[in-house]
Motif scaffolding. Structure first.
Motif, PDB file in Angstrom:
ATOM      1  N   CYS A 275       0.980  -1.164   0.154  1.00  0.00           N
ATOM      2  CA  CYS A 275       0.127   0.076   0.043  1.00  0.00           C
ATOM      3  C   CYS A 275       0.977   1.272   0.123  1.00  0.00           C
ATOM      4  CB  CYS A 275      -0.944  -0.014   1.364  1.00  0.00           C
ATOM      5  SG  CYS A 275      -2.221  -1.265   1.181  1.00  0.00           S
ATOM      6  N   SER A 276       1.790   1.162   0.664  1.00  0.00           N
ATOM      7  CA  SER A 276       2.823   2.379   0.925  1.00  0.00           C
ATOM      8  C   SER A 276       3.515   2.662  -0.354  1.00  0.00           C
ATOM      9  CB  SER A 276       3.886   2.152   2.056  1.00  0.00           C
ATOM     10  OG  SER A 276       4.595   3.299   2.167  1.00  0.00           O
ATOM     11  N   ALA A 277       3.912   1.678  -1.130  1.00  0.00           N
ATOM     12  CA  ALA A 277       4.600   1.809  -2.577  1.00  0.00           C
ATOM     13  C   ALA A 277       3.731   2.061  -3.588  1.00  0.00           C
ATOM     14  CB  ALA A 277       5.247   0.494  -2.946  1.00  0.00           C
ATOM     15  N   ILE A 278       2.617   1.849  -3.392  1.00  0.00           N
ATOM     16  CA  ILE A 278       1.522   2.292  -4.480  1.00  0.00           C
ATOM     17  C   ILE A 278       1.399   4.004  -4.237  1.00  0.00           C
ATOM     18  CG2 ILE A 278      -1.043   2.110  -5.393  1.00  0.00           C
ATOM     19  CD1 ILE A 278      -0.769  -0.817  -4.927  1.00  0.00           C
ATOM     20  N   VAL A 361       7.470 -10.591  -4.627  1.00  0.00           N
ATOM     21  CA  VAL A 361       6.961 -10.187  -3.011  1.00  0.00           C
ATOM     22  C   VAL A 361       6.696 -11.573  -2.408  1.00  0.00           C
ATOM     23  CG1 VAL A 361       5.008  -9.276  -1.828  1.00  0.00           C
ATOM     24  CG2 VAL A 361       6.088  -7.994  -3.822  1.00  0.00           C
ATOM     25  N   ASP A 362       7.334 -11.919  -1.589  1.00  0.00           N
ATOM     26  CA  ASP A 362       7.444 -13.408  -1.150  1.00  0.00           C
ATOM     27  C   ASP A 362       6.562 -13.432   0.416  1.00  0.00           C
ATOM     28  OD1 ASP A 362       7.188 -16.067  -1.116  1.00  0.00           O
ATOM     29  OD2 ASP A 362       9.557 -16.108  -0.907  1.00  0.00           O
ATOM     30  N   PRO A 363       5.447 -13.343   0.555  1.00  0.00           N
ATOM     31  CA  PRO A 363       4.907 -13.524   2.103  1.00  0.00           C
ATOM     32  C   PRO A 363       5.009 -14.721   2.645  1.00  0.00           C
ATOM     33  CG  PRO A 363       3.087 -13.231   0.558  1.00  0.00           C
ATOM     34  CD  PRO A 363       4.589 -13.380  -0.192  1.00  0.00           C
ATOM     35  N   TYR A 364       5.286 -15.785   1.984  1.00  0.00           N
ATOM     36  CA  TYR A 364       5.078 -17.031   2.711  1.00  0.00           C
ATOM     37  C   TYR A 364       6.529 -17.682   3.050  1.00  0.00           C
ATOM     38  CZ  TYR A 364       0.792 -16.584  -0.055  1.00  0.00           C
ATOM     39  OH  TYR A 364      -0.164 -16.147  -0.562  1.00  0.00           O
ATOM     40  N   GLU A 391      11.265  -5.727   6.081  1.00  0.00           N
ATOM     41  CA  GLU A 391      11.947  -5.260   7.010  1.00  0.00           C
ATOM     42  C   GLU A 391      13.454  -4.450   6.655  1.00  0.00           C
ATOM     43  OE1 GLU A 391      13.079  -9.565   6.628  1.00  0.00           O
ATOM     44  OE2 GLU A 391      11.635  -8.353   6.352  1.00  0.00           O
ATOM     45  N   SER A 392      13.765  -4.594   5.438  1.00  0.00           N
ATOM     46  CA  SER A 392      15.147  -4.224   5.126  1.00  0.00           C
ATOM     47  C   SER A 392      14.950  -3.004   4.151  1.00  0.00           C
ATOM     48  CB  SER A 392      15.883  -5.279   4.238  1.00  0.00           C
ATOM     49  OG  SER A 392      15.123  -5.737   3.281  1.00  0.00           O
ATOM     50  N   ILE A 393      13.919  -2.886   3.190  1.00  0.00           N
ATOM     51  CA  ILE A 393      13.753  -1.908   2.347  1.00  0.00           C
ATOM     52  C   ILE A 393      12.549  -1.489   2.047  1.00  0.00           C
ATOM     53  CG2 ILE A 393      14.230  -3.444   0.422  1.00  0.00           C
ATOM     54  CD1 ILE A 393      15.706  -1.150  -1.161  1.00  0.00           C
ATOM     55  N   GLY A 394      12.293  -0.247   1.588  1.00  0.00           N
ATOM     56  CA  GLY A 394      10.874   0.237   1.061  1.00  0.00           C
ATOM     57  C   GLY A 394      10.841  -0.348  -0.308  1.00  0.00           C
ATOM     58  N   LEU A 398      12.839   0.026  -3.874  1.00  0.00           N
ATOM     59  CA  LEU A 398      13.351  -1.101  -4.691  1.00  0.00           C
ATOM     60  C   LEU A 398      12.957  -1.079  -6.136  1.00  0.00           C
ATOM     61  CD1 LEU A 398      15.077  -3.770  -4.646  1.00  0.00           C
ATOM     62  CD2 LEU A 398      13.106  -5.007  -3.939  1.00  0.00           C
ATOM     63  N   ILE A 399      11.785  -0.543  -6.319  1.00  0.00           N
ATOM     64  CA  ILE A 399      11.253  -0.692  -7.567  1.00  0.00           C
ATOM     65  C   ILE A 399      12.025   0.573  -8.307  1.00  0.00           C
ATOM     66  CG2 ILE A 399       9.313   0.163  -8.963  1.00  0.00           C
ATOM     67  CD1 ILE A 399       7.513  -1.090  -6.827  1.00  0.00           C
ATOM     68  N   THR A 400      12.124   1.631  -7.725  1.00  0.00           N
ATOM     69  CA  THR A 400      12.871   2.561  -8.443  1.00  0.00           C
ATOM     70  C   THR A 400      14.353   2.465  -8.921  1.00  0.00           C
ATOM     71  OG1 THR A 400      11.637   4.202  -7.156  1.00  0.00           O
ATOM     72  CG2 THR A 400      13.401   5.049  -8.248  1.00  0.00           C
ATOM     73  N   SER A 401      15.171   1.873  -7.882  1.00  0.00           N
ATOM     74  CA  SER A 401      16.439   1.453  -8.029  1.00  0.00           C
ATOM     75  C   SER A 401      16.489   0.238  -9.242  1.00  0.00           C
ATOM     76  CB  SER A 401      17.140   1.030  -6.747  1.00  0.00           C
ATOM     77  OG  SER A 401      16.442  -0.342  -6.358  1.00  0.00           O
ATOM     78  N   SER A 402      15.321  -0.609  -9.355  1.00  0.00           N
ATOM     79  CA  SER A 402      15.586  -1.652 -10.403  1.00  0.00           C
ATOM     80  C   SER A 402      15.600  -1.061 -11.727  1.00  0.00           C
ATOM     81  CB  SER A 402      14.634  -2.669 -10.236  1.00  0.00           C
ATOM     82  OG  SER A 402      13.211  -1.994 -10.614  1.00  0.00           O
ATOM     83  N   LEU A 403      15.214   0.035 -12.042  1.00  0.00           N
ATOM     84  CA  LEU A 403      15.082   0.878 -13.302  1.00  0.00           C
ATOM     85  C   LEU A 403      16.268   1.061 -13.558  1.00  0.00           C
ATOM     86  CD1 LEU A 403      11.687   3.022 -12.678  1.00  0.00           C
ATOM     87  CD2 LEU A 403      12.082   1.131 -14.338  1.00  0.00           C
ATOM     88  N   HIS A 404      17.280   1.325 -13.022  1.00  0.00           N
ATOM     89  CA  HIS A 404      18.872   1.563 -13.030  1.00  0.00           C
ATOM     90  C   HIS A 404      19.590   0.477 -13.067  1.00  0.00           C
ATOM     91  CE1 HIS A 404      17.401   5.885 -12.495  1.00  0.00           C
ATOM     92  NE2 HIS A 404      17.013   5.690 -11.388  1.00  0.00           N
ATOM     93  N   ASP A 405      19.135  -0.644 -12.652  1.00  0.00           N
ATOM     94  CA  ASP A 405      20.055  -2.023 -12.709  1.00  0.00           C
ATOM     95  C   ASP A 405      20.231  -2.346 -14.148  1.00  0.00           C
ATOM     96  OD1 ASP A 405      19.939  -2.173 -10.255  1.00  0.00           O
ATOM     97  OD2 ASP A 405      18.277  -3.867 -10.078  1.00  0.00           O
TER      98      ASP A 405
END
Length: 432
Positions: A275-278, A361-364, A391-394, A398-405
Motif C-alpha cells: 500500500c505504501s509503495a503504490i 513479493v514473497d510473504p510465505y 524489514e530491510s528496504i521500502g 527497490l522498484i525505483t532502483s531496479s530501473l537503473h539496474d
C-alpha cells in the motif's frame, strides 16, 4: 483422418473419449502413448501453462505420440479424472507407455495434508503402481507448506524417508525445480534425482515491447492474496479515504487479526509495504494493478487494493489457456510494463520471458528458514536482490532502483530456457 489431425493439435481437449480409445488408436498407428498428469483442470495460470508446455515439447520430440491429460481434480473427460487405488491401479492402467508429471509444486509430503496430493507420488504404495509404464517427474517443486522431514532418529523421519525411497525407486526419471526438493529426495537415497528449471522455461524468449510513448515509467502490481488473512471489503470502504493517504491504517486493521501469529504479522508487513509503495509511486509513475481470476482469489485481493486507490487501474489477464498460442495476450500485457511486482511463481517466469524487470513479493517465508519456491527461483537466476524484504528496504525504493539496474533478465532467462529444453530431451530419451 480428421481424428489424426485433431490429435496433433495443441488443444488440451483431446478427441478421445477415454483411455481405452487411445489404446486402440495407438495400436493401429504404432504410436507412443503418454499420459500427462497435472492440475490442468484448476483455474490457475501455472497449472494450465505447465500442461500446455509439456504437451508441445513432447509432441515436438515424439512425432507418433498419442497423448491424454489427467488431473486429480477433474470432473469431466478433458482432462480425465485421476486417482490411484490401494493396489496401485489408476484409470489408465496398462494403456500407456509412459506417464509424465508436468511439474508444479506437487511434492507435498509425506505426510500429505490432503490425500489427493499423494497421487503425484504414486499413492500410498508407490512400489505397486502400474508396473509396465515408465514414470517421470519434470521440474516438480516442493509445496511451500510441505511438512519438514523429521530427524531420521525418529519413527516419523524413518517412515518419511522409506516412502520417498520407494517412490524414487519406482520412478524412471526424476527432476525437481528447487534445491529444497532435491535435498529431500537425496535424503531418501534418490541418487538419480536432478535439479532442472521449471518446465515453463521451455517457452522461448518473447521480447516484443509496446511501442506506445510513455512519459512515466509503468509499474504493474500483480500480487496474489497474501497468506491466510482476509481483508474485509466493507471495512476497507470505510478506511479507504484515510488509507490512501495513510496506509498504516490498513496495517493496523490487518495486523490485529491475530496479534500473536507470526504469519499474520508477516502478512500485515507485506500488505502495508505494498500500500505504501503504490501510494508513493502513484505520484510519478503510471501504476496499475494486474490480476487474474484464479482459485486463490487473487481477483478479490486486487479489488480490495483498488478500493484504497480508486485512481489506479485494474487490468485483468486471461488464464483460460487451451494452447500455447493463447499466452500471447498475457505476454503483451506483461511486456507493456517497465517493472512488474509479482508474488506468483509463474507470473515471475512470464515477466522474465517478456524481458521485464521483476520484483518478487514473497510473504510465505518458511518458519523453518527454508527458502520458498519464489526465493529459490530468484536465487537460481542470480536475482536474489530483487526479493523484497519489508524489514530491510521500502518497496518503492527497490522498484525505483531496479530501473537503473543492468538489464540482465533476457540473458538469465535464456540460460534457463536451454536447460529446460535439455531436460525435455533427456525425458524423451529415457522414456523411449
Amino acid at each position: 483422418m480428421s481424428s489424426v489431425r485433431r490429435s496433433r493439435s495443441y488443444d488440451l481437449h483431446r478427441p478421445f473419449k477415454d483411455a481405452r480409445s487411445i489404446h486402440v488408436f495407438a495400436a493401429k498407428m504404432k504410436s507412443f502413448k503418454v499420459a500427462v498428469w497435472s492440475g490442468s483442470s484448476l483455474q490457475n495460470l501455472g497449472d494450465r501453462l505447465l500442461a500446455a508446455v509439456t504437451e508441445e515439447e513432447l509432441r515436438r520430440r515424439i512425432p507418433a505420440i498419442v497423448l491424454r491429460h489427467y488431473c486429480p481434480w477433474a470432473n469431466g473427460r478433458h482432462p480425465a479424472p485421476l486417482h490411484i487405488n490401494a493396489s496401485g491401479g489408476w484409470p489408465g492402467t496398462g494403456m500407456f507407455d509412459a506417464v509424465v508429471v508436468a511439474g508444479g509444486g506437487v511434492l507435498a509430503g509425506p505426510p500429505f495434508q490432503h490425500p489427493v496430493m499423494a497421487t503425484f507420488c504414486l499413492g500410498d504404495h508407490p512400489e505397486l503402481f502400474d508396473p509396465r509404464v515408465k514414470f517421470a517427474w519434470n521440474g516438480v517443486g516442493l509445496q511451500d507448506n510441505c511438512p519438514d522431514l523429521a530427524p531420521e532418529s525418529k519413527a516419523q523421519g524413518r517412515w518419511q524417508r522409506s516412502y520417498l525411497k520407494a517412490f524414487s525407486q519406482r520412478a524412471t526419471y526424476l527432476s525437481v525445480r528447487d534445491k529444497t526438493a532435491l535435498s529431500r529426495l537425496k535424503a531418501a537415497e534418490a541418487a538419480h534425482a536432478v535439479l532442472t528449471p521449471d518446465p515453463t522455461f521451455a517457452l522461448p524468449l518473447s521480447l516484443y515491447k509496446s511501442k506506445a510513448f510513455r512519459r512515466k515509467p509503468r509499474v504493474g502490481f500483480m500480487i496474489g492474496a497474501l497468506g491466510n488473512s482476509k481483508i474485509d471489503t466493507d471495512n476497507l470502504k470505510h478506511l479507504a479515504p484515510t488509507a490512501t493517504r495513510n496506509p498504516e491504517h490498513v496495517f493496523r486493521y490487518e495486523s490485529h487479526l491475530d496479534a500473536d501469529s507470526y504469519r499474520n504479522k508477516n502478512t500485515a508487513m507485506h500488505f502495508f509495504g505494498i500500500c505504501s509503495a503504490i501510494s508513493q509511486l502513484n505520484k510519478s509513475f503510471e501504476v496499475n494493478i494486474v490480476t487474474a481470476n484464479n482459485i486463490y482469489g487473487d481477483q478479490y485481493f486486487a479489488r480490495s487494493l483498488a478500493l484504497l486507490f480508486p485512481d489506479v487501474r485494474v487490468q485483468n489477464i486471461p488464464i483460460d489457456i487451451r494452447s500455447l498460442g493463447q499466452i500471447t495476450e498475457i505476454q503483451e500485457v506483461f511486456a507493456s510494463y517497465d517493472v512488474l511486482v509479482c508474488s506468483r511463481f509463474h507470473s515471475v517466469i512470464l515477466a522474465l520471458r517478456a524481458g521485464v524487470r521483476v520484483i518478487a513479493v514473497d510473504p510465505y517465508k518458511h518458519l523453518s528458514g527454508q527458502p520458498t519456491k519464489l526465493a529459490d527461483l530468484l536465487q537460481q537466476l542470480g536475482l536474489e536482490h530483487r526479493i523484497w524484504q519489508p524489514e530491510s528496504i521500502g518497496l518503492a525504493d527497490l522498484i525505483t532502483s531496479s530501473l537503473h539496474d543492468e538489464h540482465v533478465e533476457p540473458a538469465r532467462y535464456e540460460v534457463q530456457h536451454r536447460a529446460a529444453m535439455h531436460t525435455f530431451d533427456e525425458i524423451t530419451q529415457t522414456l523411449r
